[in-house]
Design an enzyme around this catalytic site. Structure first.
Site, short mmCIF file in Angstrom:
data_model
loop_
_atom_site.label_atom_id
_atom_site.label_comp_id
_atom_site.label_asym_id
_atom_site.label_seq_id
_atom_site.Cartn_x
_atom_site.Cartn_y
_atom_site.Cartn_z
N GLU A 48 8.12 3.67 8.35
CA GLU A 48 8.41 4.86 7.55
C GLU A 48 9.79 5.43 7.84
O GLU A 48 10.36 6.15 7.03
CB GLU A 48 7.31 5.91 7.79
N GLY A 92 0.83 -1.21 0.00
CA GLY A 92 0.00 0.00 0.00
C GLY A 92 0.86 1.26 0.00
O GLY A 92 0.76 2.08 -0.89
#
Lengths: 729, 493
Positions: free
Chosen positions: A689, A240
């Protein structure tokens, strides 16, 4: 349950399962092709038809006519729904570009029709037959022009001290402008959905989504129906990176097609359609000014940036966010311009803001260190801060950035490098070393779960998703730890709106939040077991509950009927008085070919500070996956904008070049052994991240060290260095 | 005549009567068999998520190759063993490559995983591969992953793929060989009606007759380009003729005078002979597409499709290649450069097809260089492709053949530059200037996403200079874009 204060000593500090290197429990399903992804769920509902989308071929304007007669009469076609057939659908609170309906075209490849047929080929063939007449309008697609016009205008977003005075009196200053291009998530699984809205009443969507609850809410708002009538399932998600945070046209078109054809419809966005129909990371332009004394202490920081967004908002790519927090310095001004352009909607992609911000800022730090004649590692250590520099009353909950720098420098052999740019050769390769710092916040979101204990086997149910991150595994580990069970005695069920709502996956909040949710549900289960045993002193070990001096097998406790418990973890306001973040230092060696300026990364090292590492295997994969995505961002990834016509030209995987195997060198990741009691009972922060942050700048800095050529415009392709290569080989 | 295709799957012979002309193997697996382990990530052979393995007999040996099933036509697996990710685990015990992918955490979101597993399966069965990171990355360059960063997958491959094969496929290899031998027959295959069919003739005469009758049919060799006509350009191609069963068309014959390449010889099967002609050709060959593309794609197809950016035509033109064409009217041969008439237009008469080509070996007084310029090292399309053969007598260029791709609507010779360089002295760079200058009148390249016209022209001139410098020895031996493989060697040294 509410998380109201930092965690003290608890069972995770003596963990048996959490923190252990555990291969993903869904691995065997995936390597044997048995994990079902959205488009192949043939078993969930019978009589599925296939939908195919049609996209607008102008960047902005109106549709004046659509001739669908041929399409409707084409073989196998069950329904054709065009954007002129229905009123504009509501724009949900998570969307900005309208997903369907009405005659207005607001971006290239906006969905303007869906054709439903017995087979993909029939649907695609019929979609090609639709004749569309447009009235094209001039659009604005040029970020560079907007930047030139907007630079220096508007008020600062945040300002402390006296920046202008600090620059005027500074001994050393830097003022440079950096550019990062539009980028695409390019996850391997295209957006796909099967929707059953055959009766026009109840809707079930089997889809590929990072956020089940948001998807359901968006569908309800988009179609103006009650949420209770909608069910969403997404147990396996083929990647995603932010692309599947929000409802996209695949689910909307499948639902519309299903209602029209009165049969279930499956639809996948063709790869060449995704880049302009769905979202991307915005390009940025960033001007960074730094001021320091000869002692190397930063006295002023100014960061002004621009990115583009769709009218109405949605862009999360604000590169100046991190600048407020990362380094010390008394005087500071940041300003970000969200420029409205008529390009497709820009939205969140892995580390929105920090990814592009650090690509620029960490080159600026390298340039400044050089001006000061300082080692870039030393320069960063000197300017570390343990508090929010713009609000010194707010401390970081646990910040070990300096340790990242020191450990990384030692492990990489940083002190052995040649500090003189363009001075190290290895045959025809100019060799360089570079480093960068990384910072990414560690947010948390409310997250719930239900647990069922039956015959000693624990089942965890939550609408949390596993987008490749390892959720299945770390949630199983959490449940096993809490109930004293072996991992094999825990089953995890994810991605179903019938399960309690979780944080979902995104923003690096998934691991911290969802494990806390499972923790809360397990606490409730333990309390229920204690209540049944009429005691409040229980421990859970080796498959037993131990009450006083008696060990009772959990199998026995739950032999007759399953025991269930459900709870949701909410995160208290005390977190607002802290800066909770994750940190890393990246070190890179590159070779730059002396004749062609081709850049090859030769080795990479990351040292990360992210609290407790729940599973070193899944965490390491997250970080090196991020490093590799950043390698692509540094050297090859760029969506090229056709400025007259307003679309991304290279809209397939042949033209949008992600890193391949041969681009990836030796990579190593070191996790510092840290704990952050302020984040959750597990003291663990996300890493998904962090891995992409700062890496591209480390590559850029290494390239500079190799060549003496400073490129401030990503990606660093050879044409940007070719004319400045050394005269001789 | 046979009106079915036959192949092996899961140890059984599968015979299909109903095979659409453009039906892909991926659609067959997912839609007909409901075996959805094989994924579609891009539909055009870029990402490798749809990789399956094809087992065929090569010189009597069973060889497994990875192929992109999204652009492979179903009829093209006639006579082969088809292996998909569902076939590997044995009684729920994972295959060694599957187990290694779990153990080394080579799977994250899992969508690319089945494709990787199948590429690694073929590596597991490949004999005599050097056990190294570079060998692995080369083997799986055609599989993209966006989660793992690749390293864990390479680690899994290094762990699992280099011991002698010991799995269900190796145990029953003899049986498989026998079954495949039985499937090999010399009957023409024709499935469908005269207006819509899949056909694969068994002989050249059969092909000439059928194509003569249906000159509007599509000829397909490896389908690495024709597959995209179907999945990406959505072309209607009702008549499909596959050349893959014609005996002799796959031939690759090296001799002192050159290499004879049949129209069905793949990049893979020609690689050794081409490397032997010139090391530069070896580097070029490795950079064409990916392992999957090289296993399916043919040199003949790369020529016959007439692409202006095909990788092989400039090199083959510079080498003085002759093309053979055949039809029911007979055969003819022509210099390769004469074949490319204009964009999308080749000198091929109705009913005529390419049967092969002959690539002359450079003689002792000839020097050859070729260079591919693209943004990514693997799996990328050339921005500019330059190829050069100079005949040098006593230090003077007596003949020059120069060809470029990506500089015009067809692969094209640089005639002005060739003339201008004839007579140039290798040891006097000042005599090269006229050739560099002449390139400006040879080409008017276009600007597109891959490169601007200016970049193309500048690069074309730089490549010519590079070739001259390398050959003349006025610069180090190699001033070329080194492969990562070579870079690794540099480092090792």
């Amino acid at each position: 349950m509410k998380f109201e204060e930092p965690t003290s000593d608890n069972l995770f500090d003596r963990a048996m399962v959490i923190g252990k290197a555990t291969p993903r429990i869904d691995g065997p399903l995936k390597v044997s092709g048995q994990a079902p992804y959205a488009y192949e769920r043939h078993d969930v509902v019978e009589d599925q038809l296939v939908g195919y989308p049609l996209g607008a071929t102008i960047g902005r304007g109106r549709i004046t006519a659509m001739d669908t007669e041929a399409a409707r009469n084409a073989p196998g076609v069950a329904a054709v729904v065009t954007t002129l057939d229905i009123d504009p659908l509501e724009i949900s609170s998570f969307n900005n570009a309208r997903l369907f309906g009405g005659n207005e075209v607001r971006h290239y490849h906006q969905a303007i029709a869906v054709v439903v047929a017995e087979t993909l080929e029939q649907a695609r063939h019929a979609a090609e037959m639709i004749d569309v007449t447009y009235e094209e309008e001039e659009g604005n697609f040029d970020l560079e022009k907007a930047w030139q016009n907007g630079l220096g205008t508007d008020e600062a977003d945040a300002e402390t001290g006296n920046v202008d005075e600090a620059f005027a009196s500074a001994e050393v200053t830097l003022d440079e402008t950096y550019r990062t291009p539009d980028q695409s998530h390019a996850m391997m699984e295209p957006h796909s959905s099967i929707a059953d809205w055959s009766d026009g009443e109840n809707m079930t969507v089997w889809t590929s989504s990072q956020m089940i609850a948001w998807a359901r809410k968006s569908l309800a708002e988009t179609f103006d129906i009650d949420e209770d009538r909608i069910r969403v399932e997404s147990p396996f998600v083929g990647g995603g990176f932010g692309a599947k945070l929000f409802l996209r046209s695949d689910a909307v078109l499948a639902a519309l097609g299903s209602r029209a054809a009165q049969r279930p419809v499956k639809l996948t966005l063709p790869r060449p359609f995704i880049f302009n129909n769905a979202t991307h990371r915005s390009a940025t332009i960033q001007r960074i000014r730094l001021a320091a004394g000869q002692d190397g202490r930063l006295t002023a920081i100014e960061h002004e940036a621009a990115a583009h967004e769709f009218e109405g908002g949605g862009n999360e790519e604000n590169p100046t966010n991190l600048t407020k927090l990362f380094y010390a310095g008394a005087n500071r001004r940041v300003k970000h311009h969200d420029v409205v352009l008529d390009l497709p909607e820009s939205s969140s992609m892995r580390a929105p803001g920090e990814a592009s911000g650090l690509m620029a800022f960490e080159i600026a730090m390298d340039e400044m260190a050089e001006k000061l004649g300082m080692d870039p590692v030393e320069f960063r250590i000197l300017n570390d801060t343990q508090v929010d520099p713009m609000n010194p009353d707010v401390p970081f909950s646990d910040r070990n950035f300096v340790d990242c720098l020191k450990v990384g420098a030692e492990r990489f052999g940083w002190s052995d490098r040649n500090r003189k740019p363009g001075d190290t050769r290895d045959g025809l390769w100019m060799v360089g070393h570079g480093m960068a710092g990384a910072y990414r916040g560690a947010p948390t979101l409310t997250s719930g779960a239900r647990v069922r204990l039956e015959r000693g086997h624990l089942t965890v149910e939550t609408d949390m998703t596993d987008i490749g991150t390892g959720s299945y595994t770390i949630l199983a580990q959490t449940g096993a730890e809490m109930l004293g069970l072996p991992l094999e005695q825990v089953t995890v069920k994810l991605g179903d709106s019938r399960f309690p709502a979780s944080s979902g996956s995104g923003g690096q909040f998934g691991a911290a939040s969802s494990t806390a949710g499972v923790y809360a549900a397990c606490v409730a289960l333990r309390e229920e077991i204690a209540r049944r045993l009429e005691t409040d002193d229980v421990r859970f070990e080796d498959g037993n509950v131990i009450a006083g001096n008696k060990a009772i097998p959990l199998e026995e406790i739950s032999a007759d009927a399953e025991i269930t418990a459900e709870d949701t973890m909410e995160f208290g306001d005390f977190q607002d008085d802290l800066e909770i973040g994750t940190f890393a230092a990246h070190f890179v060696e590159v070779g730059v070919h002396a004749a062609t300026a081709e850049v090859r990364v030769r080795r990479m090292l990351a040292v990360c500070d992210a609290g407790r590492i729940l599973n070193p295997v899944t965490a390491r994969s997250q970080v090196i996956g991020g490093m590799t995505m950043a390698l692509g961002a540094a050297l090859s990834e760029q969506l090229a904008v056709d400025k007259p016509r307003g679309y991304f030209v290279n809209h397939d995987l042949a033209g949008y070049e992600v890193a391949v195997h041969a681009d990836v060198p030796d990579q190593e990741v070191i996790f510092l052994d840290t704990l952050d009691p302020a984040i959750s009972p597990l003291k663990a922060k996300g890493v998904g991240e962090l891995g992409i942050c700062g890496v591209a700048a480390a590559i850029a800095n290494a390239t500079y060290n190799a060549t003496g050529i400073r490129v401030r415009d990503y990606p660093i392709t050879l044409d940007k260095m070719l004319d400045r290569l050394p005269e001789t080989f | 005549m046979r009106d079915t295709i036959r192949f092996l799957k899961g140890g059984q012979v599968v015979e299909l009567e109903n095979v659409g002309p453009t039906e892909t193997v991926l659609d067959y697996l997912r839609l007909r068999c409901r075996q959805t382990g094989t994924k579609e990530g891009c539909g055009e052979g870029d990402c490798g998520a749809c990789t399956v393995a094809l087992g065929r007999l090569v010189d009597g040996k069973l060889v497994y190759q990875p192929v992109n099933s999204c652009i492979l036509l179903l009829g093209m697996i006639d006579g082969a063993e088809l292996v998909t990710v569902e076939d590997l685990a044995l009684d729920s015990k994972l295959h060694p490559v599957q187990a290694a992918m779990v153990e080394f955490h080579g799977s994250q979101c899992g969508f690319c995983t089945p494709g990787f597993v199948m590429s690694l399966f073929t590596l597991y069965h490949a004999h005599g591969q050097e056990k190294s990171r570079k060998a692995v990355t080369e083997w799986i360059a055609g599989n993209l992953c966006r989660c793992t960063g690749y390293r864990p997958i390479v680690d899994a491959a290094l762990d699992a793929c280099f011991d002698a094969a010991d799995d269900a496929f190796s145990w029953r290899a003899n049986e498989t060989r026998e079954l495949l031998q039985k499937l090999a027959d010399s009957r023409d295959v024709f499935i469908g009606e005269s207006d819509s069919f899949f056909s694969s003739p068994a002989t050249l005469d059969g092909l000439a007759a059928l194509y003569g009758q249906h000159p509007d049919a599509t000829l397909v060799a490896g389908a690495t380009d024709v597959g995209l006509w179907i999945t990406k350009q959505l072309r209607d191609l009702p008549k499909m003729i596959w050349l893959g069963r014609i005996e002799g068309l796959e031939r690759v014959e090296s001799s002192p005078s050159g290499v004879l390449i049949g129209a069905m010889a793949t990049y893979e099967t020609t690689e050794e002979a081409m490397s032997d002609l010139s090391p530069d050709l070896g580097v070029l060959w490795k950079r064409i597409g990916s392992k999957q593309v090289r296993a399916s794609g043919t040199v003949g197809g790369n020529i016959a499709n007439g692409s202006p950016i095909g990788d092989t035509p400039p090199a083959l033109i510079a080498l003085g290649t002759t093309l053979e064409l055949h039809s029911s009217e007979g055969s003819r041969a022509l210099p390769l450069e004469k074949f490319f008439l204009d964009y999308g237009k080749q000198d091929r008469n109705s009913g005529e097809f390419v049967t092969g080509l002959f690539v002359p070996r450079p003689s002792s007084n000839q020097a050859f260089r070729c260079y591919k310029i693209s943004k990514r090292f693997d799996q990328d399309i050339s921005s500019v492709m330059g190829a050069f053969r100079f005949t040098i007598d006593d230090g003077t260029i007596t003949d020059a053949r120069i060809a470029y791709g990506g500089m015009a609507a067809t692969p094209k010779r640089a005639e002005h530059a060739e003339r201008a360089l004839t007579g140039a002295l290798m040891d006097d760079p000042s005599t090269w200037g006229a050739g560099m200058q002449a390139l400006l009148s040879d080409y008017k390249p276009m600007t597109d996403m891959r490169a601007s016209a200016e970049y193309r022209m500048e690069t074309a001139r730089a490549l010519l200079a590079k070739a001259l410098m390398e050959i003349s020895g006025t610069a180090p031996d190699e001033i070329r874009v080194l492969a990562i493989r070579e870079a690794d060697n540099d480092r090792a040294a």
